[in-house]
Write an enzyme that holds these catalytic residues in place. Structure first.
Site, PDB file in Angstrom:
ATOM      1  N   GLN A 138       0.927  15.661  16.880  1.00  0.00           N
ATOM      2  CA  GLN A 138       1.471  14.395  17.365  1.00  0.00           C
ATOM      3  C   GLN A 138       1.506  14.362  18.887  1.00  0.00           C
ATOM      4  O   GLN A 138       1.896  13.351  19.461  1.00  0.00           O
ATOM      5  CB  GLN A 138       2.914  14.220  16.854  1.00  0.00           C
ATOM      6  CG  GLN A 138       3.041  14.074  15.362  1.00  0.00           C
ATOM      7  CD  GLN A 138       4.482  14.133  14.904  1.00  0.00           C
ATOM      8  OE1 GLN A 138       4.849  14.992  14.118  1.00  0.00           O
ATOM      9  NE2 GLN A 138       5.322  13.218  15.368  1.00  0.00           N
ATOM     10  N   ARG A 189      20.856  13.240  20.096  1.00  0.00           N
ATOM     11  CA  ARG A 189      20.664  12.010  19.323  1.00  0.00           C
ATOM     12  C   ARG A 189      21.623  11.937  18.143  1.00  0.00           C
ATOM     13  O   ARG A 189      22.004  10.845  17.715  1.00  0.00           O
ATOM     14  CB  ARG A 189      19.211  11.831  18.884  1.00  0.00           C
ATOM     15  CG  ARG A 189      18.904  10.409  18.419  1.00  0.00           C
ATOM     16  CD  ARG A 189      17.432  10.174  18.104  1.00  0.00           C
ATOM     17  NE  ARG A 189      16.652   9.633  19.200  1.00  0.00           N
ATOM     18  CZ  ARG A 189      16.469   8.334  19.446  1.00  0.00           C
ATOM     19  NH1 ARG A 189      17.034   7.420  18.673  1.00  0.00           N
ATOM     20  NH2 ARG A 189      15.734   7.942  20.459  1.00  0.00           N
ATOM     21  N   PHE A 215      15.306  12.441  14.140  1.00  0.00           N
ATOM     22  CA  PHE A 215      15.525  13.287  15.310  1.00  0.00           C
ATOM     23  C   PHE A 215      17.005  13.516  15.585  1.00  0.00           C
ATOM     24  O   PHE A 215      17.486  13.313  16.686  1.00  0.00           O
ATOM     25  CB  PHE A 215      14.847  12.603  16.517  1.00  0.00           C
ATOM     26  CG  PHE A 215      14.470  13.517  17.643  1.00  0.00           C
ATOM     27  CD1 PHE A 215      13.381  14.363  17.548  1.00  0.00           C
ATOM     28  CD2 PHE A 215      15.187  13.519  18.824  1.00  0.00           C
ATOM     29  CE1 PHE A 215      13.012  15.194  18.606  1.00  0.00           C
ATOM     30  CE2 PHE A 215      14.831  14.342  19.895  1.00  0.00           C
ATOM     31  CZ  PHE A 215      13.735  15.180  19.782  1.00  0.00           C
ATOM     32  N   ALA A 239       9.658   9.361  18.110  1.00  0.00           N
ATOM     33  CA  ALA A 239      10.749   8.445  18.437  1.00  0.00           C
ATOM     34  C   ALA A 239      10.416   7.010  18.039  1.00  0.00           C
ATOM     35  O   ALA A 239      10.902   6.065  18.657  1.00  0.00           O
ATOM     36  CB  ALA A 239      11.110   8.525  19.931  1.00  0.00           C
ATOM     37  N   GLU A 258      11.305   5.511  12.206  1.00  0.00           N
ATOM     38  CA  GLU A 258      12.486   6.282  11.853  1.00  0.00           C
ATOM     39  C   GLU A 258      13.648   5.490  11.240  1.00  0.00           C
ATOM     40  O   GLU A 258      14.277   5.971  10.303  1.00  0.00           O
ATOM     41  CB  GLU A 258      13.010   7.005  13.105  1.00  0.00           C
ATOM     42  CG  GLU A 258      12.054   8.051  13.622  1.00  0.00           C
ATOM     43  CD  GLU A 258      12.446   8.534  15.005  1.00  0.00           C
ATOM     44  OE1 GLU A 258      12.337   7.729  15.946  1.00  0.00           O
ATOM     45  OE2 GLU A 258      12.871   9.681  15.139  1.00  0.00           O
TER      46      GLU A 258
END
Lengths: 483, 773
Positions: B207, B320, B354, B519, B721
């Site tokens: 990624q 996070r 995350f 993200a 996400e």
């Protein structure tokens, strides 16, 4: 004796003179033939990315089934037709209806599982074009997808079923010629070697008996759903290996008894169970995924002596017997006596399981339960078979066997004693549920703790009572989806 | 190429994934499918068999002597730095040097002629360890004084302890939250091909190509320009290939440079799952103060994370978790702290969400605590505490795009929540074997990398003289449809059919210094960068056309398949060819950086997120109270992706995320034995959801009325996400079914994942309490 391994790969005849015992079909496809559409996801038959179709001749003619190429040994493909994703296309190279539906329904995201899923769905589409959601989910028990959540894949399978075209399908069109080509490959024993490894493919069961007398320490490989992992995971040497997946397929049903050749696969047994032992049909569909059920045999599930042994708890409860053969000599023993200790069975070198005899006990109350972390295609935490006879409200005979609770599949003697001679009531089953705690000292591992196994074992007595006494009470989860 | 006036693949259409046709035919190439260079060698890692210990003897003679072996590499064979850490902390060795810090840590690599030979050789190592004490979980690590792998964080607003003190009601709890393996279907893989000078080209499933480039250059001791990294697509990433591929790329590159031959490394699934990081498990101690109406007054919490032996991304992941400790709820006075614990386990890493999910689920636990304490429907508590625009988060960002009230209203109606909840209560009141639960949970998820500098992207567009377009950007395709969505943006800009656009592999040669595709930001960033490049070329084309066809610039329009000048439509290919002949530059590099965001970690204040994405789900489950097994009977989802660039692809992301999130909280369990060995390291032992585990009825809708209030690409919102956290509704529904055994006097407080075992044992605890049914 034939000098070479022969099979059909997509449209081509393959003839190999050097083949090792431990070579897998997947490595052959990907490395030797650069047919890279078939993927390796796990090399243990649990993710389905390597799914290919395997065509073979049976008494009912040529049949195709999805299998896992990762744990399938190349040598076991003798006389078979291997069909990979590359072969799946229309006469003009157009997409197959399954592929078209997968595209239109957005059934692929990362796409790595996709060829395997297409092949599994193709297997279903071929034989059951009107499959509903439950059938589709059963067909996909051996395929993992991490991206889609499966919804679009199921929609694609439903759409493809509606699309028709079965008659136009390439494999349907060439059925006769393929069958003829495979028939030509049949013959006597095949012995192969490569790099010091030996592989033997016996011509028939008598030949198997002879081969094992000559090589009593040989590794016997049936569906390879366990032995495959010895090689791919543990890098074990299995040579010399004797491949028997094509043997002992005979089935006879007489009165209250099914006699299954040891080579009958779960998938081949499923319709027999559905007809003669319907109480255990759902149980059968909880064993492994479709690809594994298409390879794994009931005889080998017994012979390899797993402490869980998906089939043995049920079969022991039913009072199954097995026929062991060495050379020309045969002996019949009760299945429960076959399991001596962990990794130790009552089988002499050169001896093999030939037949499994399963009483269907229409006179008794029968149930089979499996409990696992994930409902499908998971290794059992606790498996059990119940076979209980009741006369005039009294339990005259109770046979209850468990897997996952001890070093071998084993009867719950104390719980059985708590039931036998007692009235057929909730109290009796509560007593048995308490008694089963003294029958076993299960282990804790990643599948389940000892406490959980004990608790579940007790609760399954309560479930059995509830199901038998109040058949309309909702005591089981409903998985079926409105179709 | 024919000219068209009806064109496909514009923005906001259900365009099929650009690889779909190849994927269903098995023709889409993954790294292991690439044609192999002649003389390719294969590498295999040798992994430690000790959770923490000093290497006292390492006998690799048998490895070296094994058939086909070319080389065995250890820590002393590394030309540059023995480090693949993602963050400059220099704590992530390629090979353990002297001391091993977790069971499964790479100690050496074998290079052999075939993969099979390399694997067999690796098993012949004899390594002796002097065992040192080990700690596996975060609380054990805290008690053993293991310390942090990275700086902890505290977010605070107001005076939480004073407000807690003053609150009419208070509840304290501890919540264990399990980790999760990515289980990308395509495992880690890298193939390095040496070139001239110090060059090496690496094809790798990643990624984050730029990071591979930088790390490999560091390991080899060469400039970044010597390393080229390519990836056409991944067979899934989910965060597991944001840093974890560095190790494999580095080993392949080192061996390739050393031997002058191409080298491939593809660990088997067991090694992959043993030696690469996962979602962080957490133990969270929380306390909430609230009033009799259920209004939250104060929240305090401590998030202890199992980070593993090194920092990797644990800093931003645990940050996070705190950023989402509020989920969608306003906490008037708040103090939340992270404790990124060092443990003797594999170093945990990015995974979809995350750290966010481990924050959100605690907020949902807190709302359940309040609801059960007050005997109310948890939904009422959730609605009561939803953010109102203008309120501040614990990190002092003002919420001003709140749309959850409308989403709640719609989903309550479309799922028939209230009637179904009553039916569930009625069903459970009968006390049968099968119990049910239902829960409605929301998500509010902040979009942007909290490391502000990552919020940049580049692109490169070439138009060739025949009118065909090559599109490149710094994002990577892992199945999420990024390439398709970015191509749609370009097709829309040029008003040309998407078939004119070739989406090429991601390569560090075309776009430099890219950020991870992570993200959820891939489309937001790369779509904008691609649009920037397209707009540059468009401006040149407009100038050219205006001059050539003698019209004012404002009369030049891009219409389907054509450029319109006044009332004349000139086919695209004709315009392009004319522009080429007129020496117009038909290539442009685009760039984008996210505006408005800033974050000061030292003060815990800022605007780390450009905007929020929202959603809600209602899940209903049935639980078998004799075995603890369960089924998701139905799930309804309404999720906000702003103005969707591709509703079909976005819906696929939502469905997939939901099931993955439900898997995290149900059947997916990581299990270490007391020696520190992970025993769930393959699909035979680690169970991700199957088709039969998805909700029996699954109604997923996009909030098609939503539009991003910020000027994102076509007013869309990130999707990767946020919907993962909607799986929490399944977990809460299971909790409700279990709580029925105590007449809902208390929440079930299950730890996650709610395996059948956890569920049954919680039920049994109730059964054994006298006076309870």
């Amino acid at each position: 004796m034939m000098p070479s391994l022969q099979f059909l790969l997509n449209g081509q005849d393959v003839r190999l003179t050097e083949v090792g015992a431990s070579e897998t079909l997947l490595d052959f496809l990907r490395i030797n033939r650069r047919l890279t559409g078939t993927k390796e996801g796990c090399a243990e038959g649990d993710c389905g990315a390597c799914t290919v179709m395997l065509g073979r001749l049976t008494d009912a003619g040529l049949i195709y089934e999805p299998i896992n190429a990762c744990i399938r040994f190349l040598a076991s493909c003798h006389g078979c037709h291997i069909v990979t994703i590359e072969h799946l296309k229309g006469p003009e190279g157009e997409l197959h209806p399954i592929q078209q539906a997968m595209v239109e329904n957005h059934g692929s995201q990362c796409g790595f599982c996709t060829p395997g899923i297409v092949m599994a769905l193709y297997g279903l589409w071929m034989t059951q074009p009107d499959a509903g959601v439950t059938d589709i989910e059963n067909a996909l028990q051996g395929n993992l997808c991490r991206c889609t959540g499966y919804e679009p894949i199921i929609n694609a399978a439903l759409a493809a079923g509606r699309a028709g075209g079965q008659a136009m399908d390439a494999l349907a069109a060439e059925r006769e010629t393929v069958a003829a080509r495979l028939r030509d490959m049949r013959g006597g024993r095949v012995e192969l070697s490569k790099g010091g490894e030996r592989a033997v493919i016996p011509a028939d069961t008598d030949d198997l008996a002879a081969v094992l007398e000559e090589n009593p320490k040989a590794t016997i490989v049936a569906g390879a759903t366990d032995v495959g992992l010895w090689v791919t995971k543990f890098l074990r040497d299995i040579s010399p290996a004797v491949f028997i997946g094509h043997l002992m397929k005979d089935v006879t049903v007489t009165g209250d008894e099914m006699r299954l050749g040891a080579g009958v696969t779960y998938s081949e047994a499923a319709p027999l169970f559905r007809q003669h032992l319907p109480q255990a049909y759902d149980y059968l569909l909880r064993i492994a995924g479709w690809q594994v059920r298409n390879m794994g045999t009931i005889g080998a599930n017994i012979a390899n002596g797993s402490p869980i042994g998906d089939m043995p708890p049920l079969l022991i409860a039913l009072g199954a017997r097995i026929v062991l053969r060495k050379g020309a000599a045969r002996r019949e023993i009760a299945l429960e006596d076959f399991f001596i200790d962990y990794g130790k069975q009552d089988r002499a070198p050169g001896e093999f399981v030939e037949t499994v005899i399963i009483p269907t006990r229409s006179d008794a109350k029968i149930a089979a339960y499996k409990v696992s972390k994930r409902r499908h295609s998971d290794i059992t935490a606790v498996a059990t078979g119940f076979c209980v006879s009741v006369e005039n409200g009294i339990i005259t005979d109770a046979r209850v066997a468990f897997g996952g609770m001890a070093a071998t599949p084993k009867r719950a003697g104390k719980a059985e004693a708590a039931l036998t001679g007692q009235p057929f009531t909730a109290d009796s089953f509560d007593a048995a549920a308490r008694a089963v705690a003294d029958d076993f000292q299960p282990l804790s591992d990643w599948r389940a703790s000892a406490d959980y196994r004990r608790t579940v074992a007790a609760n399954l007595f309560r479930r059995f009572w509830l199901e038998q006494s109040e058949p309309d009470l909702p005591v089981r989860l409903q998985y079926a989806v409105g179709e | 190429m024919k000219d068209e006036t009806t064109i496909r693949g514009l923005a906001h259409t259900d365009t099929i994934h650009d690889s779909a046709i190849k994927q269903v035919q098995g023709r889409a190439d993954y790294t292991d499918d690439l044609t192999e260079p002649h003389g390719l060698l294969h590498a295999c890692l040798g992994l430690s068999q000790c959770a923490h210990g000093r290497i006292v003897r390492m006998d690799l003679d048998a490895v070296r002597a094994a058939p086909g072996v070319i080389d065995v590499m250890t820590a002393t064979d590394i030309p540059g730095d023995n480090d693949v850490s993602a963050n400059g902390k220099h704590d992530d060795p390629i090979f353990a040097d002297g001391v091993v810090l977790f069971w499964g840590q790479p100690v050496f690599a074998v290079i052999a002629e075939t993969r099979d030979q390399a694997r067999r050789a690796a098993h012949k190592a004899r390594i002796e360890y002097e065992a040192l004490p080990h700690a596996l979980d975060p609380i054990a690590a805290r008690d053993a004084g293991m310390g942090y792998v990275t700086e902890p964080l505290t977010l605070r607003r107001g005076d939480a302890s004073a407000a807690m003190e003053a609150a009419p009601r208070r509840i304290k709890g501890r919540f264990g939250i399990g980790g999760q393996d990515h289980f990308y279907l395509e495992g880690q893989i890298a193939m390095a091909v040496p070139g001239e000078d110090d060059d090496v080209v690496i094809n790798v499933s990643t990624q984050h190509p730029s990071e591979v480039q930088h790390v490999v250059a560091h390991v080899l001791g060469v400039p970044n320009h010597s390393v080229v990294v390519n990836v056409r697509r991944m067979g899934g990433g989910f965060g597991g290939k944001e840093t974890q591929m560095n190790l494999f790329a580095a080993v392949a590159a080192m061996a390739a440079r050393k031997w002058g031959r191409a080298v491939k490394i593809r660990p088997d699934r067991d090694d992959d799952m043993t030696a690469t990081g996962k979602r962080h498990d957490f133990v969270v101690d929380y306390e909430v103060g609230f009033d009799d109406d259920g209004r939250i007054l104060a929240v305090e919490g401590d998030w202890y994370a199992r980070c593993g032996f090194s920092s990797d991304l644990s800093g931003p992941v645990t940050d996070r978790a705190l950023f989402h400790a509020d989920n969608a709820y306003y906490y008037p006075d708040v103090r939340v702290s992270s404790h990124p614990m060092k443990t003797n386990t594999v170093s945990n890493t990015a995974f979809r969400g995350f750290g966010g999910p481990q924050g959100v689920i605690v907020a949902e636990r807190i709302t359940e605590e309040i609801a059960y304490a007050l005997g109310r429907d948890p939904l009422e508590i959730r609605k009561l505490n939803l953010y109102q625009n203008g309120q501040l988060t614990p990190y002092h960002q003002e919420v001003n795009d709140q749309i959850l009230p409308r989403i709640f209203q719609e989903i309550e109606a479309s799922s028939d929540y209230h009637a179904r909840r009553q039916a569930v209560l009625d069903w459970n009141a009968k006390g049968g074997v099968i119990r049910k639960g239902i829960a409605l949970t929301p998500v509010k998820f902040g979009i942007s990398f909290t490391a502000t500098w990552f919020n940049q992207a580049g692109s490169l567009i070439h138009i060739y003289s025949d009118g065909s377009i090559a599109l490149n950007h710094g994002g990577t395709e892992m199945g999420q449809g990024l390439n398709t969505k970015v191509a749609q943006v370009v097709a829309e800009a040029f008003q040309c059919d998407i078939s004119r656009i070739k989406i090429t592999r991601t390569t560090t040669e075309k776009v430099p210094n890219t950020s991870a595709t992570a993200a959820s930001s891939g489309t937001d960033l790369n779509g904008m960068a691609a649009l920037d490049a397209a707009e540059q070329i468009k401006a040149r084309l407009i100038d050219f056309v205006a001059e050539r066809w003698q019209a004012p610039r404002e009369d030049v329009k891009f219409v389907p398949g054509h450029i319109r000048v006044g009332d004349r439509d000139i086919p695209w290919a004709e315009v392009i060819n004319a522009a080429y002949m007129a020496r117009i530059h038909l290539s442009a590099a685009g760039f984008y950086k996210t505006p408005k965001i800033h974050w000061d970690r030292a003060t815990g204040r800022g605007r780390p997120f450009y905007y929020y994405a929202y959603g809600a789900a209602v899940s209903e489950v049935s639980v078998d109270t004799l075995t603890g097994e369960y089924v998701i009977d139905r799930a309804d989802v309404i999720h906000d992706v702003g103005r969707s660039l591709n509703p079909a692809i976005d819906k696929g992301q939502v469905e997939g995320a939901f099931v993955q999130g439900a898997g995290w909280l149900t059947c997916e369990e990581l299990w270490w034995d007391d020696k520190g060995r992970l025993r769930t390291h393959a699909p035979s032992t680690y169970k991700i959801p199957l088709a039969s585990d998805k909700p029996r009825i699954f109604n997923v809708k996009l909030a098609d009325w939503s539009e991003n209030s910020e000027r994102t690409i076509k007013r869309s919102k990130a999707v990767g996400e946020p919907p993962f956290m909607l799986g929490i509704s399944v977990f809460e529904a299971i909790n409700m079914a279990v709580a029925s055994f105590g007449d809902y006097r208390e929440p079930a407080r299950l730890d996650a994942p709610a395996t059948p075992e956890r569920v049954l044992m919680a039920i049994e605890a109730h059964r054994q309490e006298p006076g309870r049914k």
